[in-house]
Motif scaffolding. Sequence first.
Motif, mmCIF file in Angstrom:
data_model
loop_
_atom_site.group_PDB
_atom_site.id
_atom_site.type_symbol
_atom_site.label_atom_id
_atom_site.label_comp_id
_atom_site.label_asym_id
_atom_site.label_seq_id
_atom_site.Cartn_x
_atom_site.Cartn_y
_atom_site.Cartn_z
ATOM 1 N N PHE A 83 0.815 -1.213 0.000
ATOM 2 C CA PHE A 83 0.000 0.000 0.000
ATOM 3 C C PHE A 83 0.848 1.262 0.000
ATOM 4 O O PHE A 83 1.878 1.334 0.670
ATOM 5 N N ALA A 84 0.352 2.263 -0.714
ATOM 6 C CA ALA A 84 0.925 3.606 -0.623
ATOM 7 C C ALA A 84 -0.155 4.619 -0.987
ATOM 8 O O ALA A 84 -1.031 4.347 -1.814
ATOM 9 N N ARG A 85 -0.084 5.774 -0.357
ATOM 10 C CA ARG A 85 -1.004 6.883 -0.645
ATOM 11 C C ARG A 85 -0.176 8.027 -1.215
ATOM 12 O O ARG A 85 0.901 8.335 -0.696
ATOM 13 N N PHE A 86 -0.701 8.648 -2.268
ATOM 14 C CA PHE A 86 0.023 9.698 -2.979
ATOM 15 C C PHE A 86 -0.823 10.957 -3.061
ATOM 16 O O PHE A 86 -2.045 10.889 -3.177
ATOM 17 N N ARG A 87 -0.159 12.110 -3.039
ATOM 18 C CA ARG A 87 -0.808 13.409 -3.219
ATOM 19 C C ARG A 87 -0.807 13.755 -4.702
ATOM 20 O O ARG A 87 0.256 13.793 -5.331
ATOM 21 N N PHE A 88 -1.975 14.016 -5.225
ATOM 22 C CA PHE A 88 -2.124 14.469 -6.606
ATOM 23 C C PHE A 88 -3.037 15.669 -6.605
ATOM 24 O O PHE A 88 -3.876 15.819 -5.708
ATOM 25 N N PRO A 89 -2.913 16.539 -7.609
ATOM 26 C CA PRO A 89 -3.893 17.622 -7.727
ATOM 27 C C PRO A 89 -5.288 17.012 -7.822
ATOM 28 O O PRO A 89 -5.484 16.006 -8.496
ATOM 29 N N GLY A 90 -6.213 17.576 -7.102
ATOM 30 C CA GLY A 90 -7.582 17.061 -7.088
ATOM 31 C C GLY A 90 -7.865 16.279 -5.823
ATOM 32 O O GLY A 90 -8.575 16.740 -4.949
ATOM 33 N N MET A 91 -7.287 15.081 -5.723
ATOM 34 C CA MET A 91 -7.525 14.255 -4.541
ATOM 35 C C MET A 91 -6.431 13.203 -4.402
ATOM 36 O O MET A 91 -5.714 12.932 -5.361
ATOM 37 N N PRO A 92 -6.317 12.597 -3.212
ATOM 38 C CA PRO A 92 -5.300 11.571 -2.994
ATOM 39 C C PRO A 92 -5.585 10.312 -3.815
ATOM 40 O O PRO A 92 -6.727 10.014 -4.162
ATOM 41 N N VAL A 93 -4.507 9.573 -4.078
ATOM 42 C CA VAL A 93 -4.581 8.298 -4.790
ATOM 43 C C VAL A 93 -3.998 7.230 -3.873
ATOM 44 O O VAL A 93 -2.895 7.400 -3.346
ATOM 45 N N GLU A 94 -4.748 6.148 -3.677
ATOM 46 C CA GLU A 94 -4.283 5.032 -2.854
ATOM 47 C C GLU A 94 -4.069 3.824 -3.757
ATOM 48 O O GLU A 94 -4.990 3.378 -4.440
ATOM 49 N N VAL A 95 -2.843 3.320 -3.744
ATOM 50 C CA VAL A 95 -2.480 2.153 -4.548
ATOM 51 C C VAL A 95 -2.420 0.946 -3.628
ATOM 52 O O VAL A 95 -1.756 0.975 -2.596
ATOM 53 N N MET A 96 -3.140 -0.097 -4.031
ATOM 54 C CA MET A 96 -3.183 -1.340 -3.259
ATOM 55 C C MET A 96 -2.665 -2.465 -4.144
ATOM 56 O O MET A 96 -3.384 -2.961 -5.014
ATOM 57 N N GLY A 97 -1.412 -2.832 -3.937
ATOM 58 C CA GLY A 97 -0.807 -3.908 -4.715
ATOM 59 C C GLY A 97 -1.059 -5.250 -4.063
ATOM 60 O O GLY A 97 -0.707 -5.456 -2.908
ATOM 61 N N GLY A 98 -1.682 -6.163 -4.794
ATOM 62 C CA GLY A 98 -1.949 -7.494 -4.253
ATOM 63 C C GLY A 98 -2.872 -7.457 -3.050
ATOM 64 O O GLY A 98 -2.630 -8.142 -2.057
ATOM 65 N N LEU A 99 -3.932 -6.673 -3.119
ATOM 66 C CA LEU A 99 -4.867 -6.510 -1.995
ATOM 67 C C LEU A 99 -5.434 -7.850 -1.555
ATOM 68 O O LEU A 99 -5.859 -8.663 -2.374
ATOM 69 N N GLU A 100 -5.425 -8.063 -0.237
ATOM 70 C CA GLU A 100 -6.007 -9.260 0.363
ATOM 71 C C GLU A 100 -7.002 -8.851 1.433
ATOM 72 O O GLU A 100 -6.852 -7.804 2.062
#
Length: 164
Positions: A83-100
């Motif tokens: 998991f990682a959360r990123f700041r982007f213009p507009g709104m945050p983006v959360e990436v879930m790699g291999g979510l369980e």
Amino acid sequence: MSHVTPALYTTLAEIVPELHVQCLDPWCLIGSAAALLAGADVGVADVDVLTSREDAERLMASWSERREHVYEPAGAERFRSHFARFRFPGMPVEVMGGLELNRGDGWKPVQAGRLTLVGLNGLAVPVPSIEDQIRILESFGREKDHQRATLLRKLSGSPLRIVP
């Protein structure tokens, strides 16, 4: 069709082309952004991206300057991912790699199922089919997810539309 806010469009316009380049495995949006793109009338506070662990690692390297290192996602007893959360213009983006997901019977991978491309001003945004979104949201077991599944159920059987 639900309205794509300027904040959501700004975020998607920046990340979707990069996701198509950076991700070697299939990826898709899930959660509220996917539900909205499918036509559900939901609010969107962030963009959830389901990827492989390897693609999540690539995104973490590519977007390292945007990463929020102090953010801890809720529900660690039920969800785990690369998991990682990123700041982007507009709104945050959360990436879930291999979510369980652990519903009390051990950790099981969250499978997106059948993907559908939603067109958004020239962007091709992959989201799970409405039926698969309902399945995923119901498996999560949270009240907000049940509410989104209920809204999507009203759309079941309707094809995804091109978002104006």
